[in-house]
Design a protein around this motif. Structure first.
Motif, short mmCIF file in Angstrom:
data_model
loop_
_atom_site.label_atom_id
_atom_site.label_comp_id
_atom_site.label_asym_id
_atom_site.label_seq_id
_atom_site.Cartn_x
_atom_site.Cartn_y
_atom_site.Cartn_z
N TRP A 1 0.82 -1.21 0.00
CA TRP A 1 0.00 0.00 0.00
C TRP A 1 0.86 1.26 0.00
O TRP A 1 0.33 2.36 -0.03
CB TRP A 1 -0.93 0.01 1.21
N HIS B 1 -4.33 3.33 -0.69
CA HIS B 1 -5.04 2.35 0.13
C HIS B 1 -6.53 2.31 -0.21
O HIS B 1 -7.14 1.25 -0.26
CB HIS B 1 -4.84 2.65 1.61
N LEU C 1 -7.07 0.33 -3.29
CA LEU C 1 -6.91 -1.10 -3.00
C LEU C 1 -8.19 -1.69 -2.42
O LEU C 1 -8.69 -2.71 -2.90
CB LEU C 1 -5.77 -1.32 -2.02
N GLU D 1 -11.33 -1.80 -4.80
CA GLU D 1 -11.10 -2.44 -6.10
C GLU D 1 -12.32 -3.21 -6.61
O GLU D 1 -12.66 -3.16 -7.78
CB GLU D 1 -9.91 -3.40 -5.98
#
Length: 266
Positions: A7, A114, A117, A120
């Motif tokens: 990250w 982050h 992520l 997603e």
């Protein structure tokens, strides 16, 4: 720092603490660095209530989102969203209605990386990497336009972000642009650092050594950020005093340190 480092963007500045990463540390997150943790410990020496400010602020955010949900809001624009920790806006809103849509906006590299992520696989939430002090870029971003329907009411969240917009960046103009972009029936939630109740000069001076200087404002200055939106009850109060779930949850103004309010566009 977390054991996993996928990250961590290569562009992260490890020389200066970041407000987003420091806030993450205060809330118990692990997306922060030694420089941020050391900075928070220094802040606590000059303003011991910093942690309480953060926790009361986070609780207000949750209540404000749930209030907007109760009013029928199903799409949110979270300005200066920071690093997503447990209980972020999309989790709160999508627990009530999984079709709720959220656009997060931040310019802090770790917050952006982050967020991307964890979002997603969430088609109803996304992160926009932009400076919220440039509303044209945020509002016209392709992701913003694809996810949010500006013909329908939107909940704008400006949680602990106004005090990072210094006078030279025209805070009133910035907030006006966001208010004008949304239709009637939309809401604006704001929390903002103030020195009306407690001395924060040492805190604001300390923040100048980070990547993010802050400016405490008076009640009338914070009120101006709402423009002609109508404040809902109980008006502009402090974080824990805004619709507490239990009467015993409300603290004194000095313990909160932040003004808080939610207003509706008529």
């Amino acid at each position: 720092m977390s054991q996993q480092t996928n990250w961590v963007p290569t562009s992260v500045d490890l020389e200066k603490p970041s407000a987003a990463r420091a806030y993450d540390y205060v809330l118990g997150g692990n997306h922060n660095f030694a420089v941020d943790r050391q900075f928070v410990e220094k802040l606590l020496l000059v303003q011991p209530e910093v942690k309480r400010f953060a926790l009361m602020n986070r609780s207000f955010m949750r209540r404000a989102v749930l209030y907007m949900i109760d009013q029928g809001i199903r799409q949110f624009l979270d300005l200066g969203s920071g690093i997503p920790t447990v209980g972020n806006v999309h989790e709160i809103a999508q627990t009530v209605d999984r079709t709720s849509r959220v656009v997060y906006v931040d310019n802090e590299h770790v917050a952006v990386a982050h967020s991307q992520l964890i979002l997603e696989n969430n088609s109803n939430a996304a992160m926009v990497h932009a400076d919220i002090a440039k509303p044209g870029l945020v509002l016209n971003d392709q992701v913003t336009r694809e996810l949010l329907d500006f013909s329908q009411p939107i909940g704008i969240l400006a949680i602990t972000i106004g005090h990072y917009i210094l006078e030279e960046h025209d805070p009133n103009g910035v907030f006006a642009a966001y208010r004008e972009a949304v239709p009637p029936g939309s809401y604006l939630a704001v929390t903002h650092l103030t020195d009306d109740f407690t001395e924060v000069n040492e805190l604001t001076e300390a923040m100048k050594t980070s990547q993010n200087a802050v400016l405490a404002r008076t009640r009338s200055e914070v009120l101006s950020l709402f423009g002609d939106f109508e404040l809902v009850e109980p008006g502009l109060v402090t974080t824990s005093q805004w619709r507490p779930e239990r009467e015993s949850d409300a603290r004194t103004e000095a313990e909160d340190g932040l003004y808080a309010g939610v207003a509706r566009k008529g």
